[in-house]
Design a protein around this motif. Structure first.
Motif, PDB file in Angstrom:
ATOM      1  N   SER A 168       0.830  -1.207   0.000  1.00 10.87           N
ATOM      2  CA  SER A 168       0.000   0.000   0.000  1.00 10.87           C
ATOM      3  C   SER A 168       0.863   1.254   0.000  1.00 10.87           C
ATOM      4  N   THR A 169       0.312   2.327  -0.523  1.00  6.49           N
ATOM      5  CA  THR A 169       1.045   3.608  -0.562  1.00  6.49           C
ATOM      6  C   THR A 169       1.428   4.042   0.857  1.00  6.49           C
ATOM      7  N   ASP A 170       0.568   3.701   1.829  1.00  3.93           N
ATOM      8  CA  ASP A 170       0.837   4.106   3.223  1.00  3.93           C
ATOM      9  C   ASP A 170       2.135   3.500   3.757  1.00  3.93           C
ATOM     10  N   ASP A 171       2.527   2.352   3.200  1.00  4.93           N
ATOM     11  CA  ASP A 171       3.691   1.637   3.741  1.00  4.93           C
ATOM     12  C   ASP A 171       4.982   1.891   2.958  1.00  4.93           C
ATOM     13  N   VAL A 172       4.917   2.673   1.899  1.00  8.58           N
ATOM     14  CA  VAL A 172       6.096   2.823   1.033  1.00  8.58           C
ATOM     15  C   VAL A 172       7.306   3.316   1.830  1.00  8.58           C
ATOM     16  N   GLU A 173       7.071   4.317   2.654  1.00  4.05           N
ATOM     17  CA  GLU A 173       8.195   4.913   3.375  1.00  4.05           C
ATOM     18  C   GLU A 173       8.876   3.900   4.295  1.00  4.05           C
ATOM     19  N   ILE A 174       8.083   3.207   5.086  1.00  2.51           N
ATOM     20  CA  ILE A 174       8.675   2.275   6.059  1.00  2.51           C
ATOM     21  C   ILE A 174       9.323   1.078   5.357  1.00  2.51           C
ATOM     22  N   VAL A 175       8.716   0.605   4.303  1.00  4.19           N
ATOM     23  CA  VAL A 175       9.318  -0.529   3.575  1.00  4.19           C
ATOM     24  C   VAL A 175      10.637  -0.074   2.947  1.00  4.19           C
ATOM     25  N   ALA A 176      10.629   1.114   2.353  1.00  3.33           N
ATOM     26  CA  ALA A 176      11.847   1.630   1.696  1.00  3.33           C
ATOM     27  C   ALA A 176      12.974   1.828   2.706  1.00  3.33           C
ATOM     28  N   GLU A 177      12.602   2.118   3.934  1.00  2.00           N
ATOM     29  CA  GLU A 177      13.601   2.325   4.975  1.00  2.00           C
ATOM     30  C   GLU A 177      14.333   1.025   5.321  1.00  2.00           C
ATOM     31  N   HIS A 178      13.630  -0.105   5.206  1.00  2.00           N
ATOM     32  CA  HIS A 178      14.194  -1.381   5.658  1.00  2.00           C
ATOM     33  C   HIS A 178      14.702  -2.308   4.563  1.00  2.00           C
ATOM     34  N   VAL A 179      14.266  -2.110   3.324  1.00  2.00           N
ATOM     35  CA  VAL A 179      14.658  -3.086   2.295  1.00  2.00           C
ATOM     36  C   VAL A 179      15.439  -2.403   1.172  1.00  2.00           C
ATOM     37  N   ASP A 180      16.105  -3.222   0.351  1.00  2.00           N
ATOM     38  CA  ASP A 180      16.938  -2.693  -0.731  1.00  2.00           C
ATOM     39  C   ASP A 180      16.172  -2.603  -2.043  1.00  2.00           C
ATOM     40  N   MET A 181      15.153  -3.448  -2.157  1.00  2.00           N
ATOM     41  CA  MET A 181      14.358  -3.463  -3.385  1.00  2.00           C
ATOM     42  C   MET A 181      12.907  -3.704  -3.010  1.00  2.00           C
ATOM     43  N   LEU A 182      12.010  -2.867  -3.532  1.00  2.00           N
ATOM     44  CA  LEU A 182      10.593  -2.998  -3.174  1.00  2.00           C
ATOM     45  C   LEU A 182       9.871  -3.781  -4.261  1.00  2.00           C
ATOM     46  N   GLN A 183       9.142  -4.786  -3.839  1.00  2.00           N
ATOM     47  CA  GLN A 183       8.409  -5.606  -4.796  1.00  2.00           C
ATOM     48  C   GLN A 183       6.977  -5.083  -4.929  1.00  2.00           C
ATOM     49  N   VAL A 184       6.535  -4.946  -6.187  1.00  2.00           N
ATOM     50  CA  VAL A 184       5.111  -4.695  -6.434  1.00  2.00           C
ATOM     51  C   VAL A 184       4.557  -6.046  -6.858  1.00  2.00           C
ATOM     52  N   GLY A 185       3.620  -6.569  -6.098  1.00  2.00           N
ATOM     53  CA  GLY A 185       3.096  -7.905  -6.359  1.00  2.00           C
ATOM     54  C   GLY A 185       2.167  -7.913  -7.561  1.00  2.00           C
ATOM     55  N   ALA A 186       1.919  -9.139  -8.044  1.00  2.00           N
ATOM     56  CA  ALA A 186       1.089  -9.320  -9.223  1.00  2.00           C
ATOM     57  C   ALA A 186      -0.275  -8.647  -9.076  1.00  2.00           C
ATOM     58  N   ARG A 187      -0.842  -8.731  -7.872  1.00  2.00           N
ATOM     59  CA  ARG A 187      -2.178  -8.168  -7.666  1.00  2.00           C
ATOM     60  C   ARG A 187      -2.190  -6.651  -7.686  1.00  2.00           C
ATOM     61  N   ASN A 188      -1.026  -6.068  -7.543  1.00  2.00           N
ATOM     62  CA  ASN A 188      -0.931  -4.600  -7.505  1.00  2.00           C
ATOM     63  C   ASN A 188      -0.305  -4.007  -8.765  1.00  2.00           C
ATOM     64  N   MET A 189      -0.135  -4.829  -9.787  1.00  2.00           N
ATOM     65  CA  MET A 189       0.576  -4.310 -10.972  1.00  2.00           C
ATOM     66  C   MET A 189      -0.087  -3.065 -11.555  1.00  2.00           C
ATOM     67  N   GLN A 190      -1.410  -3.021 -11.424  1.00  2.00           N
ATOM     68  CA  GLN A 190      -2.105  -1.836 -11.940  1.00  2.00           C
ATOM     69  C   GLN A 190      -2.690  -0.977 -10.822  1.00  2.00           C
ATOM     70  N   ASN A 191      -2.041  -1.011  -9.676  1.00  2.00           N
ATOM     71  CA  ASN A 191      -2.406  -0.080  -8.602  1.00  2.00           C
ATOM     72  C   ASN A 191      -1.650   1.218  -8.915  1.00  2.00           C
ATOM     73  N   PHE A 192      -2.316   2.076  -9.659  1.00  2.00           N
ATOM     74  CA  PHE A 192      -1.608   3.234 -10.219  1.00  2.00           C
ATOM     75  C   PHE A 192      -1.165   4.232  -9.153  1.00  2.00           C
ATOM     76  N   ALA A 193      -1.932   4.313  -8.066  1.00  2.00           N
ATOM     77  CA  ALA A 193      -1.515   5.218  -6.976  1.00  2.00           C
ATOM     78  C   ALA A 193      -0.188   4.724  -6.384  1.00  2.00           C
ATOM     79  N   LEU A 194      -0.092   3.408  -6.204  1.00  2.00           N
ATOM     80  CA  LEU A 194       1.139   2.826  -5.656  1.00  2.00           C
ATOM     81  C   LEU A 194       2.302   3.030  -6.639  1.00  2.00           C
TER      82      LEU A 194
END
Ligand code: PEP
Ligand code: MN
Length: 329
Positions: A168-194
């Motif tokens: 989710s867009t709400d989690d981008v910051e915290i995930v980016a803080e902890h990981v080296d590469m962010l995965q967009v899953g198959a179900r979110n491929m067309q989540n344009f806000a994300l």
């Protein structure tokens, strides 16, 4: 059309060029870069005349016609293949990169064991889901932020870069803080806000193909990221929806090869979600390598029989190590 401005062009110079392009009936859709500004112009107009006019402007370095609907992703935009650096490893370069690890982070012990097991066999990145997109709301949804903290510790101890999904867009910051590469899953491929949010990030993104997306839709999803200014994108074919109940999905190697042909981005394969069965994974890994993949992402668990998610498609350490060995031959 893509128009590259000369280095350090001023705002006024960029606006003059944009005005000229608009005069020809084009819309300006994206401007990227800190040092060098690149303008994507989309629309129907007389491209040849517009190209000539724009290229004659002194502030313009280069103007190229791009017929594909995805501009920055297209092979026409960048003729050399893009290499994505994740920490010490390079995806899309000379080395075939394998990312491996469990579907979900279940505990510190489990993911630490997984990290050691996959690294020993030659994996260069560790995967592990913190936020899990589950078909049923009653299934394990992941340990969330706690898993991210665990992943950070595992990274510190093992030195393995981490790839993990952001839901989710709400989690981008915290995930980016902890990981080296962010995965967009198959179900979110067309989540344009994300996608738009991740376009603003300056970190690598692994963009999985939706099981029902055409190659064109997949590349257009990647275009959201590049148009936003994030060029660090790796595409991942993870199987498309088919009709055979004995297979979770169908690994579309032709689609994977096509994506690699149409774009300059690295493309990897995920045989785990593509098949849903561990017995087919080694053959699909070798097939992906033969079809030109830049790497793989494979689910490996220290104890697949007791995995909380995707156990049936997870390899144990000996079978992963054996598979890696056969890939080298
Ligand atoms: C995963 O990587 O565990 C996952 C959920 O993948 P996909 O989005 O391809 O289903
Ligand atoms: Mn999984």
């Amino acid at each position: 059309m893509i128009i590259s401005m000369k280095l350090h062009s001023t705002k006024e110079e960029i606006e003059q060029v944009c005005e000229r392009i608009r005069d020809f009936g084009y819309k300006i859709h994206a401007i990227e870069g800190e040092e060098r500004v690149v303008i994507a112009a989309v629309g129907i107009g007389d491209t040849t005349v517009c190209l000539e006019a724009v290229e004659a402007m002194p502030q313009v370095e280069k103007a190229v016609r791009i017929s594909a609907p995805y501009k920055f992703v297209s092979k026409e935009y960048r003729t050399e293949r893009t290499r994505i650096r994740v920490d010490d490893c390079e995806i899309g370069g000379d080395e075939f990169i394998v990312m491996a690890g469990p579907c979900s982070v279940e505990s510190e012990k489990q993911i630490m064991q997984a990290a050691e097991g996959v690294a020993r066999a030659g994996a260069k990145l560790l995967r592990g889901g913190a936020f899990k997109p589950r078909t049923s709301p009653y299934d394990f949804q992941g340990l969330g932020v706690e898993a991210l903290r665990i992943l950070s510790r595992v990274r510190r101890e093992t030195g393995l870069p981490i790839v993990s999904e952001v839901l989710s867009t709400d989690d981008v910051e915290i995930v980016a803080e902890h990981v080296d590469m962010l995965q967009v899953g198959a179900r979110n491929m067309q989540n344009f806000a994300l996608l738009r949010r991740l376009g603003l990030l300056r970190k690598p993104v692994l963009l999985k193909r939706s099981p029902a997306a055409t190659v064109r839709e997949w590349l257009l999803a990647a275009e959201y990221l590049l148009a936003g200014g994030n060029n660090q994108v790796v595409l991942c074919e993870r199987g498309i929806r088919s009709y055979d109940p004995d297979l979770r999905n169908t690994l579309d190697l032709a689609g994977m090869a096509l994506a690699r042909q149409l774009s300059h981005l690295p493309v990897i394969a995920d045989p785990s979600h593509a098949t849903g069965r561990r017995d087919l994974i080694p053959a699909m890994c070798r097939a992906a390598l033969a079809a030109g993949a830049d790497g793989l992402i494979v689910e490996v668990h220290p104890d697949p029989a007791n995995a909380i998610s995707d156990g049936k498609q997870s390899l144990d350490f000996p079978s992963f190590a054996h598979m890696m060995e056969t890939m080298r031959n």
